[in-house]
Design an enzyme around this catalytic site. Structure first.
Site, mmCIF file in Angstrom:
data_model
loop_
_atom_site.group_PDB
_atom_site.id
_atom_site.type_symbol
_atom_site.label_atom_id
_atom_site.label_comp_id
_atom_site.label_asym_id
_atom_site.label_seq_id
_atom_site.Cartn_x
_atom_site.Cartn_y
_atom_site.Cartn_z
ATOM 1 N N GLU A 101 30.531 38.186 32.314
ATOM 2 C CA GLU A 101 30.889 36.982 31.700
ATOM 3 C C GLU A 101 31.600 36.056 32.463
ATOM 4 O O GLU A 101 31.406 34.818 32.499
ATOM 5 C CB GLU A 101 31.672 37.189 30.183
ATOM 6 C CG GLU A 101 31.373 36.218 29.328
ATOM 7 C CD GLU A 101 32.528 34.794 29.560
ATOM 8 O OE1 GLU A 101 32.500 33.843 28.991
ATOM 9 O OE2 GLU A 101 33.566 35.379 29.977
ATOM 10 N N ASP A 120 35.058 42.487 31.464
ATOM 11 C CA ASP A 120 35.576 41.671 32.648
ATOM 12 C C ASP A 120 36.528 40.816 32.773
ATOM 13 O O ASP A 120 36.687 40.198 31.630
ATOM 14 C CB ASP A 120 34.253 41.476 33.682
ATOM 15 C CG ASP A 120 33.530 40.217 32.978
ATOM 16 O OD1 ASP A 120 33.301 40.214 31.769
ATOM 17 O OD2 ASP A 120 33.195 39.158 33.694
#
Length: 375
Positions: free
Chosen positions: A133, A68
């Protein structure tokens, strides 16, 4: 075009704004299965996690990363589309180029090369990826670590591909991180007219002495290579917007970045006792982002020091600075953790980029680390 540059471009072209993986992990799993890895997809809520392993038994070495990225911000501020990777002046531009799709691509290429050259290697080599994250970090590695704990999954060493270098690839080795503890403090008063303070109770006035003590306190003098613990107020709000109304409530947001001298439980108890001593009518809501971790001298640090010195031309600085990383969830499983990655100068910025030369050197760097730890 090099293999790692091609894969990094493929990943950047997938707009995986947290927590959306946007197809990055299936692409990687397909490649690793062809290389002989067993791949397990762990989806929790809206978050995708990939666990890919090769070999068996110990020691277990995990490469840890995330697919991400943070939002790009105003598209017109970028020199080129953040999700259309572009090479300019020797650098690869695009959201995630440095944080951390470049490292993820390098992980994959290094793993493919390692198992091709060492099909019967010692122990287990693994890749753990998450799409959570940059966001809340609830259903990503935090959740996976809880599942691993229940399974009894062993992890001896963990290498996180966060962009740790400062000026030259390999000039810094991250050997730990501070813990992060956030709080929302609500102080209650009694709303009233500013001309009649005797009929009201101003929570701002009541809270200021306590906040002054909190922000002035020296929490400790540091811990080994960790800096002193720091408390920072990030937001304060109270009132109705009118200049003639005493507010009935004050809300304060603050964060502590703390070293292993403290635990979250001790910090919370100290702060709650301080606020109570000031006689405040208050509530505190805590968010524990993660405890600090520290990797002492051992095979992992020694191998990393040797490899990074070869790439950077000098011994790396060994640091515990910076914010937090997902390694904070792996360390409590008993793993020794380090962070090694490209230069971090442009992460989260407009026109994020990584030098192509650094990107193309990363697979060799990670491969050298793996071969020293799993001969």
């Amino acid at each position: 075009m090099s293999e790692v540059l091609h894969l990094a471009r493929e990943l950047i072209a997938r707009p995986s704004v947290t927590p959306d993986d946007a197809g990055c992990q299936p692409l990687i799993a397909q490649r690793l299965r062809r290389a002989g890895f067993a791949c397990e997809h762990l989806r929790f809520g809206e978050v995708d996690n990939l666990w890919a392993t090769h070999g068996e038994g110990g020691p277990v070495l995990v490469l840890l990363g995330h697919t991400d990225v943070v939002p790009p911000g105003p598209l017109e501020a970028w020199a080129s589309d953040p999700f259309v990777p572009e090479v300019r002046d020797g650098s690869l531009y695009g959201r995630g180029a440095a944080d951390m799709k470049g490292s993820v691509a390098a992980f994959v290429v290094a793993l493919e090369r390692f198992v091709a050259a060492h099909p019967d290697h010692a122990g287990t080599i693994a890749l753990l990826l998450t799409s959570d994250e940059e966001g809340d970090a609830i259903d990503g590695v935090r959740h996976v670590a809880r599942v691993f704990g229940e399974r009894g999954q062993r992890i001896d060493w963990c290498i996180t591909g966060e962009p740790s270098s400062t000026a030259v690839l390999g000039d810094l080795l991250r050997v730990g991180r501070r813990g992060s503890l956030s709080a929302t403090l609500t102080v209650r008063g009694v709303q009233g007219h500013v001309a009649y303070p005797d009929k009201a109770r101003n929570p701002v006035h009541e809270a200021l002495p306590a906040l002054a003590e909190l922000t002035a306190r020296r929490w400790d003098d540091g811990y080994e290579s960790f800096p002193p613990t720091s408390l920072q107020v990030s937001n304060m709000d109270a009132g109705t917007g009118a200049s003639n109304v005493i507010p009935g409530e004050l809300r304060v947001l603050f964060n502590l970045r703390y070293n292993p001298h403290w635990t979250t439980a001790r910090l919370e108890a100290e702060i709650e006792a301080l606020l109570a001593r000031h006689g405040l009518d208050f509530e505190l809501s805590w968010h524990r982002s993660g405890e600090p971790f520290f990797t002492p001298e051992g095979p992992l640090r020694a191998a990393a020091r040797e490899v990074l010195a070869a790439f950077a031309g000098a011994a790396p600085e060994e640091s515990t600075g910076g914010g937090t990383s997902d390694a904070r969830f792996i360390a409590p499983l008993g793993a020794q953790c380090i962070e090694v990655g490209p230069v971090n100068a442009s992460i989260h910025k407009v026109d994020e980029h990584v030098r192509v030369a650094d990107l193309e050197a990363l697979p060799d760097l990670y491969l050298a680390l793996i071969e020293r730890l799993l001969p």
